[in-house]
Design a protein around this motif. Structure first.
Motif, short mmCIF file in Angstrom:
data_model
loop_
_atom_site.label_atom_id
_atom_site.label_comp_id
_atom_site.label_asym_id
_atom_site.label_seq_id
_atom_site.Cartn_x
_atom_site.Cartn_y
_atom_site.Cartn_z
N ILE A 186 0.85 -1.18 0.00
CA ILE A 186 0.00 0.00 0.00
C ILE A 186 0.89 1.24 0.00
O ILE A 186 1.44 1.63 1.03
CB ILE A 186 -0.96 0.00 1.21
CG1 ILE A 186 -1.78 -1.29 1.27
CG2 ILE A 186 -1.84 1.24 1.17
CD1 ILE A 186 -2.65 -1.56 0.06
N PHE A 187 1.04 1.85 -1.18
CA PHE A 187 1.85 3.05 -1.31
C PHE A 187 1.02 4.33 -1.20
O PHE A 187 1.57 5.40 -0.93
CB PHE A 187 2.58 3.05 -2.66
CG PHE A 187 3.68 2.03 -2.75
CD1 PHE A 187 4.94 2.30 -2.25
CD2 PHE A 187 3.45 0.79 -3.32
CE1 PHE A 187 5.96 1.37 -2.33
CE2 PHE A 187 4.46 -0.15 -3.41
CZ PHE A 187 5.72 0.14 -2.90
N GLU A 188 -0.26 4.22 -1.49
CA GLU A 188 -1.17 5.36 -1.46
C GLU A 188 -2.52 4.88 -0.93
O GLU A 188 -2.85 3.68 -1.05
CB GLU A 188 -1.38 5.94 -2.87
CG GLU A 188 -0.12 6.40 -3.58
CD GLU A 188 0.27 7.82 -3.24
OE1 GLU A 188 -0.45 8.45 -2.42
OE2 GLU A 188 1.28 8.30 -3.78
N PRO A 189 -3.36 5.77 -0.38
CA PRO A 189 -4.68 5.32 0.10
C PRO A 189 -5.51 4.62 -0.96
O PRO A 189 -6.25 3.69 -0.65
CB PRO A 189 -5.33 6.63 0.56
CG PRO A 189 -4.17 7.48 1.00
CD PRO A 189 -3.07 7.17 0.02
N GLY A 190 -5.38 5.03 -2.23
CA GLY A 190 -6.15 4.37 -3.28
C GLY A 190 -5.80 2.91 -3.45
O GLY A 190 -6.66 2.10 -3.83
N PHE A 191 -4.53 2.55 -3.20
CA PHE A 191 -4.14 1.14 -3.24
C PHE A 191 -4.97 0.34 -2.24
O PHE A 191 -5.42 -0.77 -2.54
CB PHE A 191 -2.66 0.99 -2.87
CG PHE A 191 -1.67 1.29 -3.96
CD1 PHE A 191 -1.76 2.43 -4.74
CD2 PHE A 191 -0.59 0.46 -4.17
CE1 PHE A 191 -0.83 2.71 -5.72
CE2 PHE A 191 0.35 0.71 -5.15
CZ PHE A 191 0.24 1.85 -5.93
N LEU A 192 -5.13 0.90 -1.05
CA LEU A 192 -5.85 0.18 -0.01
C LEU A 192 -7.33 0.06 -0.35
O LEU A 192 -7.93 -1.01 -0.16
CB LEU A 192 -5.68 0.88 1.34
CG LEU A 192 -6.31 0.19 2.54
CD1 LEU A 192 -5.78 -1.23 2.71
CD2 LEU A 192 -6.07 0.99 3.82
#
Length: 289
Positions: free
Chosen positions: A160-166
């Motif tokens: 998870i590099f960015e909230p959108g990944f999560l």
């Protein structure tokens, strides 16, 4: 609680002479990590992260991992994948991950469920190889990695590099498309200027999304010291796990992987816990046997 050791990443010998780079050095680093409390170990090899064709060879992993798995057949290991292979099919970029899982080596795969600009550092510079475009994984790529992980009976390590990944990973999990054995890795940016900073507020924002799912999760600080900055303690107090190692570390010192792992173990024990064994970690994550 689970400790992961990321032994090298793109850290060079010039930056830290203690970093393991050859397969033999990586083998020894894994042995030492397991002996000192690491239940999961992650490594890179010497292929560049930003490649034109997206290919990472499977052979260096086989060389490094075979002695480990002979001594620790249940060891939890996983590789990396090329970051700069824009427009290269996921079947090609992920082929070495798939082959390792097919050979039942390591028990885990790698799933990066999104795209991100990565490479900008706090001094305002960007490596030339990273400047041309983002690290890119489409929804179709993400679905492929999860589906093949399920078919091969391996647990996905979800980056998870960015909230959108999560949000992507959790939506697929809600619809039954994330296989057993998953662990969510919350990567915070230190010297690497991406995603969220290593603050309590940022961690709590991720956990607001994550906690209702019950998925196990850990924290890592790319370009810093996850223990010294306090993020590891905040994660442990909230029921999470921790990743340390020379892939992630940045600072004035040149520590060993052993020293970084020992600092994490001291913290874990001070907070009334102990490092999970490999067998306990497999059970906690639900990694298929």
């Amino acid at each position: 609680m689970v400790l992961e050791l990321a032994v090298n990443g793109i850290t060079t010998k010039d930056r830290n002479p203690n970093v393991p780079r050859t397969p033999a050095e990586i083998t020894e680093a894994v042995f030492e990590g397991i002996a000192h409390g690491a239940a999961i170990v992650h490594n890179h090899n010497d292929e560049p992260m930003f490649t034109e064709n997206g290919v990472h060879a499977v052979e260096p992993y086989l060389q490094a991992w075979a002695p480990v798995l002979k001594r620790h057949p249940d060891a939890l290991l996983y590789p990396t994948m090329a970051a700069g292979a824009r427009g290269i099919p996921i079947q090609q970029r992920w082929a070495h991950v798939e082959e390792l899982a097919r050979q039942r080596m390591g028990g885990l795969t790698l799933v990066d469920p999104g795209s991100v600009n990565v490479g900008l550092t706090s001094d305002g510079t960007v490596p030339a190889a990273a400047a041309a475009g983002p690290y890119q994984n489409s929804y179709a790529d993400t679905e492929y990695m999860f589906a093949r992980s399920a078919e091969l009976g391996a647990g996905p390590s979800i980056s998870i590099f960015e909230p959108g990944f999560l949000r992507t990973a959790l939506t697929l999990h809600r619809h039954g498309r994330v296989p057993p054995g998953a662990i969510v890795k919350l990567y915070f940016g230190g010297e690497w200027e991406f995603g969220l900073p290593p603050t309590t507020t940022a961690l709590d924002a991720y956990l607001e999304l994550l906690e209702p799912t019950g998925l196990p999760w850990s924290v890592a600080l790319l370009g810093g010291d996850v223990v010294a900055c306090g993020l590891a303690e905040q994660a442990i107090r909230r029921g999470g796990h921790v990743r340390v190692g020379l892939e992630d570390y940045a600072g004035p010192a040149t520590p060993t992987n052993h020293a970084l792992l020992d600092a994490a173990v001291v913290l874990v024990e001070r907070l009334g816990h102990r490092p999970a064994t490999i067998a306990e970690t497999r059970q906690l994550l639900g990694v298929p046997t």
